[in-house]
Design a protein around this motif. Structure first.
Motif, PDB file in Angstrom:
ATOM      1  N   CYS A 128      35.490  18.027  51.432  1.00  0.00           N
ATOM      2  CA  CYS A 128      35.827  17.307  52.670  1.00  0.00           C
ATOM      3  C   CYS A 128      34.920  16.104  52.903  1.00  0.00           C
ATOM      4  CB  CYS A 128      35.767  18.248  53.857  1.00  0.00           C
ATOM      5  SG  CYS A 128      36.918  19.625  53.706  1.00  0.00           S
ATOM      6  N   CYS A 150      41.002  17.864  47.734  1.00  0.00           N
ATOM      7  CA  CYS A 150      41.402  19.017  48.558  1.00  0.00           C
ATOM      8  C   CYS A 150      41.792  20.155  47.620  1.00  0.00           C
ATOM      9  CB  CYS A 150      42.571  18.623  49.467  1.00  0.00           C
ATOM     10  SG  CYS A 150      42.832  19.789  50.807  1.00  0.00           S
ATOM     11  N   ALA A 177      39.472  24.802  57.098  1.00  0.00           N
ATOM     12  CA  ALA A 177      40.214  24.337  55.912  1.00  0.00           C
ATOM     13  C   ALA A 177      40.466  25.455  54.903  1.00  0.00           C
ATOM     14  CB  ALA A 177      39.471  23.176  55.257  1.00  0.00           C
ATOM     15  N   CYS A 208      36.452  13.054  51.462  1.00  0.00           N
ATOM     16  CA  CYS A 208      37.911  12.957  51.626  1.00  0.00           C
ATOM     17  C   CYS A 208      38.287  11.791  52.542  1.00  0.00           C
ATOM     18  CB  CYS A 208      38.450  14.265  52.203  1.00  0.00           C
ATOM     19  SG  CYS A 208      40.235  14.214  52.438  1.00  0.00           S
ATOM     20  N   CYS A 222      41.878  15.228  59.868  1.00  0.00           N
ATOM     21  CA  CYS A 222      42.103  16.588  59.357  1.00  0.00           C
ATOM     22  C   CYS A 222      41.604  17.638  60.345  1.00  0.00           C
ATOM     23  CB  CYS A 222      41.397  16.764  58.015  1.00  0.00           C
ATOM     24  SG  CYS A 222      41.670  18.404  57.312  1.00  0.00           S
ATOM     25  N   TYR A 266      39.346  20.338  58.707  1.00  0.00           N
ATOM     26  CA  TYR A 266      37.957  19.917  58.532  1.00  0.00           C
ATOM     27  C   TYR A 266      37.237  19.926  59.884  1.00  0.00           C
ATOM     28  CZ  TYR A 266      33.997  16.754  57.985  1.00  0.00           C
ATOM     29  OH  TYR A 266      32.752  16.196  58.011  1.00  0.00           O
TER      30      TYR A 266
END
Ligand code: SF4
Length: 347
Positions: A206, A199, A223, A209, A215, A218
């Motif tokens: 992403c 990040c 983001a 991730c 998230c 995302y």
């Protein structure tokens, strides 16, 4: 909003711990994560990149392997070990804190955050990092990496400079910490690691991730809009003369008595209002001199930019101590703002 955030926070540890154990970097302070090692590394890492810190950390721990060694070290040796890292008050606070640890805590760093915060240079963040990483306590440590990850996860638009938000996040994150022990140590580091490796500030990765399933940044494609920063303050610009005064004994060096870098060594310098190089030298009692060369460069501090004119000047006597280049290299600590002036000798 806060309720929704807390639901997301609760899901982080399970998703992040196993990722961290598979992906963590090998870093010198992770080899033997004693409280002293974690403390030194955390202070060095403030405002400084991991890659730059590695070498400094290893040299520092070799020279000063214990809190007692740090407490007893001569200031000049300490500043030499710190030379180039900047923000020298960090080094001075380290030594003040080490003296307190020797005096009041039998030479061992305390494990609770309240006692840690009585030590110079240790605030909420560093206390949380030492307590969780070195002692396995349920204590969060909220730094820029953690703020970035959490504000993206939760799409929280609160400016990250907001002290109350940081306090709230510290408490809310502490609530979701795993049970005391290694999981706590790893959870703190997993948040740092995710911020550093995945990040990232400009290009969050992403796709790889482990938190993409929870998230909001995302899922909603927002983001990159987080974290929200306050408007940047303009830097103050100062014009500065730095004199490389060469005498038969060597180059003049003195202690700065005021302003930025107060208490540090410098090549004699002067912030310029309406002075000329000649008028400054005359003020120091230097009348008979030859200017060999001059060069311009800049140095950026947090709130100030220096436009520096470095002047290499040969003269007989000066009212300052003088040192050879070898002495300057080996024993005298000089902040980068001044040290870069030496490049004029090689041009
Ligand atoms: S999914 Fe992207 S924005 Fe969200 S935490 Fe992971 S890297 Fe950051």
């Amino acid at each position: 909003m806060r309720k929704r955030n807390e639901t997301i926070l609760r899901q982080i540890p399970a998703a992040l711990l196993s990722w961290y154990r598979q992906n963590k970097r090998t870093l010198p302070w992770r080899q033997a994560p004693t409280p002293y090692h974690i403390w030194i590394s955390e202070i060095m890492l403030q405002q400084t990149r991991v890659e730059a810190v590695k070498e400094y950390y290893t040299r520092f721990i070799q020279a000063l392997p214990t809190v007692a060694d740090l407490a007893a070290c001569k200031e000049e040796e300490l500043l030499k070990l710190w030379e180039g890292l900047g923000y020298y008050s960090r080094a001075r606070n380290l030594q003040r804190a080490a003296k307190s640890v020797v005096l009041y805590f039998d030479g061992e760093l305390p494990s609770d955050t309240e006692s840690l915060k009585t030590l110079a240079g240790i605030g909420d963040y560093t206390a949380g990092a030492i307590a969780s990483i070195a002692f396995g306590k349920r204590e969060a440590a909220v730094d820029g990496n953690v703020l970035r990850v959490i504000t993206r996860l939760t799409e929280d638009p609160t400016p990250v400079s907001d002290a109350a938000y940081k306090k709230y996040l510290q408490a809310a994150l502490t609530e979701v910490y795993p049970k005391e022990g290694r999981d706590c140590a790893d959870f703190t580091q997993s948040l740092f690691e995710l911020g550093a490796l995945v990040c990232k500030p400009q290009n969050p990765d992403c796709k790889s991730c482990p938190l993409q399933g929870i998230c909001r940044g995302y899922q909603n494609g927002t983001a990159r809009s987080f974290p929200v920063f306050p408007p940047k303050r303009e830097k103050r610009i100062e014009e500065v003369f730095v004199f490389l005064l060469q005498t038969p004994e060597g180059f003049a060096i003195r202690r700065r008595e005021s302003g930025v870098l107060k208490g540090m060594n410098e090549f004699p310098s002067q912030t310029v209002w309406d002075e000329t190089p000649e008028s400054v030298l005359n003020e120091w009692g230097v009348y008979d001199f030859t200017e060999v060369k001059r060069k311009k460069y800049t140095h950026i501090f947090t709130h100030i930019k220096w436009n520096i004119t470095c002047l290499w000047v040969r003269t007989g006597e000066v009212p300052f101590d003088a040192y050879s280049l070898d002495e300057i290299e080996e024993t005298i600590s000089l902040p980068t703002a001044f040290k870069q002036c030496l490049s004029i000798l090689a041009d």
